[in-house]
Design a protein around this motif. Structure first.
Motif, PDB file in Angstrom:
ATOM      1  N   VAL A 142      43.124  41.231  44.065  1.00  0.00           N
ATOM      2  CA  VAL A 142      43.192  42.144  42.923  1.00  0.00           C
ATOM      3  C   VAL A 142      43.714  43.513  43.342  1.00  0.00           C
ATOM      4  CG1 VAL A 142      40.808  42.993  43.097  1.00  0.00           C
ATOM      5  CG2 VAL A 142      41.953  42.927  40.874  1.00  0.00           C
ATOM      6  N   GLY A 143      43.442  43.915  44.599  1.00  0.00           N
ATOM      7  CA  GLY A 143      43.884  45.225  45.049  1.00  0.00           C
ATOM      8  C   GLY A 143      45.387  45.377  45.153  1.00  0.00           C
ATOM      9  N   SER A 144      46.103  44.266  45.239  1.00  0.00           N
ATOM     10  CA  SER A 144      47.563  44.323  45.333  1.00  0.00           C
ATOM     11  C   SER A 144      48.232  44.401  43.966  1.00  0.00           C
ATOM     12  CB  SER A 144      48.090  43.091  46.074  1.00  0.00           C
ATOM     13  OG  SER A 144      47.892  41.915  45.300  1.00  0.00           O
ATOM     14  N   ARG A 145      47.454  44.224  42.894  1.00  0.00           N
ATOM     15  CA  ARG A 145      48.055  44.130  41.565  1.00  0.00           C
ATOM     16  C   ARG A 145      47.613  45.192  40.575  1.00  0.00           C
ATOM     17  NH1 ARG A 145      46.072  39.077  42.479  1.00  0.00           N
ATOM     18  NH2 ARG A 145      44.540  39.276  40.809  1.00  0.00           N
ATOM     19  N   CYS A 146      46.368  45.623  40.645  1.00  0.00           N
ATOM     20  CA  CYS A 146      45.790  46.350  39.505  1.00  0.00           C
ATOM     21  C   CYS A 146      45.620  47.860  39.655  1.00  0.00           C
ATOM     22  CB  CYS A 146      44.445  45.734  39.138  1.00  0.00           C
ATOM     23  SG  CYS A 146      44.576  44.025  38.568  1.00  0.00           S
ATOM     24  N   ALA A 199      28.129  63.234  44.195  1.00  0.00           N
ATOM     25  CA  ALA A 199      28.398  62.187  45.182  1.00  0.00           C
ATOM     26  C   ALA A 199      29.898  62.067  45.436  1.00  0.00           C
ATOM     27  CB  ALA A 199      27.838  60.859  44.711  1.00  0.00           C
ATOM     28  N   HIS A 200      30.232  61.454  46.559  1.00  0.00           N
ATOM     29  CA  HIS A 200      31.644  61.216  46.888  1.00  0.00           C
ATOM     30  C   HIS A 200      32.262  60.312  45.820  1.00  0.00           C
ATOM     31  CE1 HIS A 200      35.232  60.086  49.102  1.00  0.00           C
ATOM     32  NE2 HIS A 200      34.918  60.967  50.045  1.00  0.00           N
ATOM     33  N   LEU A 201      33.518  60.573  45.477  1.00  0.00           N
ATOM     34  CA  LEU A 201      34.175  59.772  44.441  1.00  0.00           C
ATOM     35  C   LEU A 201      34.141  58.289  44.777  1.00  0.00           C
ATOM     36  CD1 LEU A 201      35.811  59.635  41.807  1.00  0.00           C
ATOM     37  CD2 LEU A 201      37.881  59.851  43.205  1.00  0.00           C
ATOM     38  N   ALA A 202      34.368  57.933  46.030  1.00  0.00           N
ATOM     39  CA  ALA A 202      34.353  56.519  46.408  1.00  0.00           C
ATOM     40  C   ALA A 202      33.001  55.890  46.127  1.00  0.00           C
ATOM     41  CB  ALA A 202      34.712  56.367  47.886  1.00  0.00           C
ATOM     42  N   ALA A 203      31.924  56.602  46.442  1.00  0.00           N
ATOM     43  CA  ALA A 203      30.581  56.085  46.189  1.00  0.00           C
ATOM     44  C   ALA A 203      30.327  55.933  44.695  1.00  0.00           C
ATOM     45  CB  ALA A 203      29.540  57.007  46.813  1.00  0.00           C
ATOM     46  N   ARG A 204      30.802  56.873  43.902  1.00  0.00           N
ATOM     47  CA  ARG A 204      30.629  56.796  42.447  1.00  0.00           C
ATOM     48  C   ARG A 204      31.396  55.609  41.867  1.00  0.00           C
ATOM     49  NH1 ARG A 204      32.299  62.432  40.071  1.00  0.00           N
ATOM     50  NH2 ARG A 204      31.319  61.588  38.163  1.00  0.00           N
ATOM     51  N   GLY A 258      28.852  41.480  34.063  1.00  0.00           N
ATOM     52  CA  GLY A 258      30.097  41.154  34.741  1.00  0.00           C
ATOM     53  C   GLY A 258      30.952  40.164  33.967  1.00  0.00           C
ATOM     54  N   GLU A 259      31.634  39.321  34.687  1.00  0.00           N
ATOM     55  CA  GLU A 259      32.458  38.299  34.048  1.00  0.00           C
ATOM     56  C   GLU A 259      31.829  36.924  34.194  1.00  0.00           C
ATOM     57  OE1 GLU A 259      35.890  36.503  36.121  1.00  0.00           O
ATOM     58  OE2 GLU A 259      36.149  38.487  36.973  1.00  0.00           O
ATOM     59  N   PHE A 260      32.454  35.922  33.613  1.00  0.00           N
ATOM     60  CA  PHE A 260      31.850  34.597  33.542  1.00  0.00           C
ATOM     61  C   PHE A 260      32.012  33.802  34.836  1.00  0.00           C
ATOM     62  CE2 PHE A 260      32.658  35.890  29.209  1.00  0.00           C
ATOM     63  CZ  PHE A 260      31.488  35.531  28.560  1.00  0.00           C
ATOM     64  N   LYS A 261      33.116  33.990  35.535  1.00  0.00           N
ATOM     65  CA  LYS A 261      33.359  33.265  36.774  1.00  0.00           C
ATOM     66  C   LYS A 261      32.857  34.074  37.967  1.00  0.00           C
ATOM     67  CE  LYS A 261      37.504  30.844  35.118  1.00  0.00           C
ATOM     68  NZ  LYS A 261      38.950  30.596  35.378  1.00  0.00           N
ATOM     69  N   PRO A 262      32.595  33.431  39.100  1.00  0.00           N
ATOM     70  CA  PRO A 262      32.183  34.165  40.285  1.00  0.00           C
ATOM     71  C   PRO A 262      33.283  35.126  40.756  1.00  0.00           C
ATOM     72  CG  PRO A 262      31.670  31.828  40.530  1.00  0.00           C
ATOM     73  CD  PRO A 262      32.525  31.948  39.305  1.00  0.00           C
ATOM     74  N   LEU A 263      32.888  36.336  41.089  1.00  0.00           N
ATOM     75  CA  LEU A 263      33.830  37.308  41.622  1.00  0.00           C
ATOM     76  C   LEU A 263      34.249  36.912  43.032  1.00  0.00           C
ATOM     77  CD1 LEU A 263      31.944  40.537  40.517  1.00  0.00           C
ATOM     78  CD2 LEU A 263      33.911  39.477  39.378  1.00  0.00           C
ATOM     79  N   VAL A 264      35.516  37.159  43.378  1.00  0.00           N
ATOM     80  CA  VAL A 264      35.977  36.845  44.738  1.00  0.00           C
ATOM     81  C   VAL A 264      36.728  37.993  45.392  1.00  0.00           C
ATOM     82  CG1 VAL A 264      36.111  34.375  44.247  1.00  0.00           C
ATOM     83  CG2 VAL A 264      38.162  35.792  44.005  1.00  0.00           C
ATOM     84  N   SER A 265      37.220  38.960  44.605  1.00  0.00           N
ATOM     85  CA  SER A 265      37.970  40.051  45.221  1.00  0.00           C
ATOM     86  C   SER A 265      37.650  41.369  44.542  1.00  0.00           C
ATOM     87  CB  SER A 265      39.482  39.783  45.181  1.00  0.00           C
ATOM     88  OG  SER A 265      40.006  39.926  43.885  1.00  0.00           O
ATOM     89  N   THR A 266      37.821  42.429  45.305  1.00  0.00           N
ATOM     90  CA  THR A 266      37.582  43.775  44.793  1.00  0.00           C
ATOM     91  C   THR A 266      38.413  44.754  45.601  1.00  0.00           C
ATOM     92  OG1 THR A 266      35.903  45.507  44.522  1.00  0.00           O
ATOM     93  CG2 THR A 266      35.504  43.877  46.185  1.00  0.00           C
ATOM     94  N   ALA A 267      38.630  45.947  45.035  1.00  0.00           N
ATOM     95  CA  ALA A 267      39.440  46.949  45.719  1.00  0.00           C
ATOM     96  C   ALA A 267      38.994  48.343  45.316  1.00  0.00           C
ATOM     97  CB  ALA A 267      40.920  46.764  45.394  1.00  0.00           C
ATOM     98  N   LEU A 268      39.106  49.256  46.275  1.00  0.00           N
ATOM     99  CA  LEU A 268      38.781  50.670  46.081  1.00  0.00           C
ATOM    100  C   LEU A 268      39.962  51.491  46.563  1.00  0.00           C
ATOM    101  CD1 LEU A 268      36.756  53.088  45.643  1.00  0.00           C
ATOM    102  CD2 LEU A 268      36.084  52.723  48.037  1.00  0.00           C
ATOM    103  N   PHE A 282      49.677  59.684  51.068  1.00  0.00           N
ATOM    104  CA  PHE A 282      49.110  58.374  51.372  1.00  0.00           C
ATOM    105  C   PHE A 282      47.662  58.317  50.879  1.00  0.00           C
ATOM    106  CE2 PHE A 282      48.831  61.167  55.086  1.00  0.00           C
ATOM    107  CZ  PHE A 282      47.456  61.178  55.331  1.00  0.00           C
ATOM    108  N   PRO A 283      47.110  57.127  50.671  1.00  0.00           N
ATOM    109  CA  PRO A 283      45.741  57.023  50.158  1.00  0.00           C
ATOM    110  C   PRO A 283      44.718  57.602  51.134  1.00  0.00           C
ATOM    111  CG  PRO A 283      46.902  54.937  49.893  1.00  0.00           C
ATOM    112  CD  PRO A 283      47.758  55.800  50.771  1.00  0.00           C
ATOM    113  N   TYR A 284      43.707  58.242  50.577  1.00  0.00           N
ATOM    114  CA  TYR A 284      42.566  58.677  51.380  1.00  0.00           C
ATOM    115  C   TYR A 284      41.685  57.475  51.720  1.00  0.00           C
ATOM    116  CZ  TYR A 284      38.308  61.218  52.646  1.00  0.00           C
ATOM    117  OH  TYR A 284      37.203  61.691  53.309  1.00  0.00           O
ATOM    118  N   VAL A 285      41.539  56.581  50.763  1.00  0.00           N
ATOM    119  CA  VAL A 285      40.797  55.328  50.962  1.00  0.00           C
ATOM    120  C   VAL A 285      41.581  54.206  50.302  1.00  0.00           C
ATOM    121  CG1 VAL A 285      38.634  54.076  50.593  1.00  0.00           C
ATOM    122  CG2 VAL A 285      38.586  56.567  50.846  1.00  0.00           C
ATOM    123  N   ASP A 286      41.740  53.108  51.002  1.00  0.00           N
ATOM    124  CA  ASP A 286      42.373  51.913  50.438  1.00  0.00           C
ATOM    125  C   ASP A 286      41.680  50.707  51.066  1.00  0.00           C
ATOM    126  OD1 ASP A 286      43.933  49.938  49.385  1.00  0.00           O
ATOM    127  OD2 ASP A 286      45.853  50.730  50.104  1.00  0.00           O
TER     128      ASP A 286
END
Length: 223
Positions: A26-30, A138-143, A156-166, A174-178
């Protein structure tokens, strides 16, 4: 089958986004973010061209509502898209096309906007916004991670979650956090763990990039 939030830290000017779903990478698309510009979310039937387009429009001074108008006009089958934008001032806008599958959520808060599709209830995005707003110190990443967990706890959603991105942008090009998690049985917990590991060295990596002669020596070998 995706829920996400884009947010801004009023204290630091950091901008970022967090997202999770039941499909891989999901992190590569959204999520998209640029320092001093804004953050963007593009999901449901994702068009990867829209995030960069939105950031370019924000750089040129377009307000989020106008950015959404251009994004929907620029993409084929916009009725299948779900989009959200926040700018450097904390202004937000969102869009959910008529063909996006319910349950749909769109919630705007102070310095944030959450969207979701094929989630258990509209409470998912509302809970995310409440969690994001709960501790502005709090830090933005933590929030952002707290918001993601709140959305999952709200159904959440109906199916099991498998990916996430921050993704967090701050001051540099460049990103501070990726940070990204893929093919994990509990990706939100894994993302929280990655942030705990990364937070102590995040500033060091920035210094290594822009002022390497004055970068502190790491406790362990790092790239």
């Amino acid at each position: 089958m995706t829920f996400s939030l884009a947010g801004r830290c009023a204290r630091t000017g950091m901008l970022g986004a967090v997202v999770t779903t039941s499909s891989i990478a999901v992190g590569s698309r959204c999520p998209y973010a640029a320092a001093g510009v804004g953050a963007v979310l593009s999901q449901h039937t994702t068009d990867l061209r829209l995030g960069p387009l939105a950031l370019d429009l924000l750089r040129r001074g377009f307000e989020p509502a106008h950015v959404i108008e251009v994004m929907t006009a620029a993409t084929p089958r916009s009725e299948r898209r779900q989009l959200a934008v926040i700018d450097r001032h904390g202004r937000t806008a969102s869009f959910t096309g008529a063909s996006c599958k319910p349950v749909i959520g769109e919630t705007h808060g102070r310095d944030c906007v959450a969207i979701g599709n094929i989630v258990r209830s509209a409470e998912v995005t509302a809970a995310m916004v409440r969690a994001f707003e709960a501790d502005p110190s709090a830090h933005l990443a933590a929030r952002l991670i707290a918001a993601l967990k709140a959305g999952d706890d709200a159904g959440g959603e109906f199916k099991p979650l498998v990916s996430t991105a921050l993704l967090v942008a701050h001051e540099q090009s460049f990103p501070y956090v990726d940070l990204r998690v893929d093919s994990d049985p509990d990706p939100i917990a894994a993302l929280a763990r990655l942030w705990r590991e990364y937070e102590p060295v995040a500033d060091m990596f920035v210094t290594r990039a822009i002022d390497p002669d004055n970068a502190p020596a790491p406790a362990e070998p790092v790239t």
